[in-house]
Design a protein around this motif. Structure first.
Motif, short mmCIF file in Angstrom:
data_model
loop_
_atom_site.label_atom_id
_atom_site.label_comp_id
_atom_site.label_asym_id
_atom_site.label_seq_id
_atom_site.Cartn_x
_atom_site.Cartn_y
_atom_site.Cartn_z
N GLN A 77 7.19 5.71 7.45
CA GLN A 77 6.78 5.03 6.23
C GLN A 77 7.65 5.50 5.07
O GLN A 77 7.81 6.70 4.84
N ILE A 78 8.23 4.54 4.35
CA ILE A 78 9.14 4.83 3.24
C ILE A 78 8.68 4.06 2.00
O ILE A 78 8.34 2.88 2.09
N GLY A 79 8.69 4.73 0.85
CA GLY A 79 8.33 4.07 -0.39
C GLY A 79 9.26 2.92 -0.73
O GLY A 79 10.44 2.93 -0.37
N LYS A 80 8.73 1.93 -1.43
CA LYS A 80 9.50 0.74 -1.80
C LYS A 80 10.80 1.09 -2.52
O LYS A 80 11.85 0.50 -2.25
N GLN A 81 10.75 2.05 -3.42
CA GLN A 81 11.94 2.40 -4.19
C GLN A 81 13.05 2.91 -3.29
O GLN A 81 14.22 2.55 -3.43
N LEU B 251 0.85 -1.19 0.00
CA LEU B 251 0.00 0.00 0.00
C LEU B 251 0.89 1.24 0.00
O LEU B 251 2.07 1.17 0.31
N GLY B 252 0.29 2.36 -0.36
CA GLY B 252 1.03 3.61 -0.39
C GLY B 252 1.74 3.86 -1.71
O GLY B 252 1.56 3.13 -2.69
N ASP B 253 2.56 4.88 -1.73
CA ASP B 253 3.30 5.32 -2.92
C ASP B 253 4.72 4.75 -2.86
O ASP B 253 5.47 5.06 -1.93
N PRO B 254 5.13 3.93 -3.83
CA PRO B 254 6.47 3.33 -3.78
C PRO B 254 7.62 4.34 -3.86
O PRO B 254 8.75 4.00 -3.53
N SER B 255 7.31 5.58 -4.26
CA SER B 255 8.35 6.60 -4.32
C SER B 255 8.28 7.56 -3.13
O SER B 255 8.98 8.58 -3.09
N GLN B 256 7.46 7.24 -2.14
CA GLN B 256 7.22 8.14 -1.01
C GLN B 256 8.48 8.41 -0.20
O GLN B 256 9.26 7.52 0.10
N SER B 257 8.68 9.67 0.14
CA SER B 257 9.77 10.06 1.03
C SER B 257 9.42 9.63 2.45
O SER B 257 8.25 9.41 2.78
N PRO B 258 10.42 9.50 3.33
CA PRO B 258 10.13 9.11 4.72
C PRO B 258 9.11 10.03 5.36
O PRO B 258 9.25 11.25 5.33
N THR B 259 8.07 9.43 5.92
CA THR B 259 6.97 10.17 6.52
C THR B 259 6.61 9.56 7.87
O THR B 259 6.48 8.33 7.99
N SER B 260 6.43 10.39 8.88
CA SER B 260 6.02 9.90 10.20
C SER B 260 4.54 9.53 10.19
O SER B 260 3.70 10.33 9.75
N VAL B 261 4.22 8.34 10.66
CA VAL B 261 2.84 7.86 10.69
C VAL B 261 2.61 7.13 12.02
O VAL B 261 3.53 6.93 12.81
N SER B 262 1.37 6.74 12.24
CA SER B 262 1.02 5.94 13.41
C SER B 262 0.34 4.66 12.94
O SER B 262 -0.54 4.71 12.07
#
Length: 211
Positions: free
Chosen positions: A196-200, A119-130
């Motif tokens: 949370q970090i994208g797969k790439q 799930l999420g965006d595979p190119s996503q930059s590191p993002t703080s989540v819960s």
């Protein structure tokens, strides 16, 4: 204790561990009962956990009592389902105690673990989540394993948890050795902080960490 009807020589403990290796919930009544046992043994509230597909299975089975009955039958147990439930809870406690002793004897107070999800965006930059977890959720000490579970279009979640929130590991209970699995308990009253970090991006991390 030996469980009749499970190839005779198998034990309930071995059956539970092998079931976890196959699935942590989904359509298996035994796996879902393991989640319920973890929730109840560690005093987790409904608001503390996300039952996800386990919740769907409970609903389709006709409720938690029906799940417990089917789980007991699946291992050949025909006695009091309440006794079976208590035994499952005792197993979770014994696994937890063994895990805690393992960490304590080595002076380890917290662990870093990763979980890959599709799930999420595979190119996503590191993002703080819960994260709101199942009562027990699989993570890995291996970044490459987590990245593989994210597939080609998912993300990886990185967490740092106190060992008091670790139910088991591939060295102490639940967990696949080759996946370097760590099983984390849902938090009481609060979600688990994560990055949370994208797969790439996670793949680049994996290459650096595992080199």
């Amino acid at each position: 204790k030996s469980v009749g009807g499970v190839n005779g020589a198998k034990t309930l403990e071995r059956t539970l561990i092998s079931t976890w290796a196959s699935t942590s919930s989904d359509s298996s009544s035994l796996a879902v009962a393991m989640q319920l046992a973890t929730r109840d043994e560690f005093g987790l509230k409904q608001s503390d956990v996300a039952m996800n597909r386990a919740g769907d299975h409970i609903e389709s089975a006709g409720g938690e009592d029906a799940v417990w009955a089917k789980a007991a039958a699946s291992v050949g147990y025909s006695g009091d389902v309440g006794v079976f439930r208590r035994g499952m809870m005792d197993f979770q406690r014994a696994q937890y105690d063994n895990t805690q002793q393992f960490f304590k004897s080595r002076g380890i107070t917290e662990v870093t673990a990763m979980r890959g999800m599709k799930l999420g965006d595979p190119s996503q930059s590191p993002t703080s989540v819960s994260l709101v977890l199942q009562p027990a959720s699989s993570f890995s000490h291996s970044s490459s394993t987590a990245s593989n579970f994210a597939s080609s279009h998912g993300t990886v979640f990185l967490v740092r948890v106190p060992v008091s929130q670790v139910l088991g590991s591939y060295l102490t209970g639940y967990g696949c050795t080759y996946e370097q699995e760590i099983v984390v308990l849902a938090g009481k009253g609060s979600a688990l902080p994560a990055v949370q970090i994208g797969k790439q991006r996670a793949s680049s991390l994996s290459a650096a960490v595992d080199a």
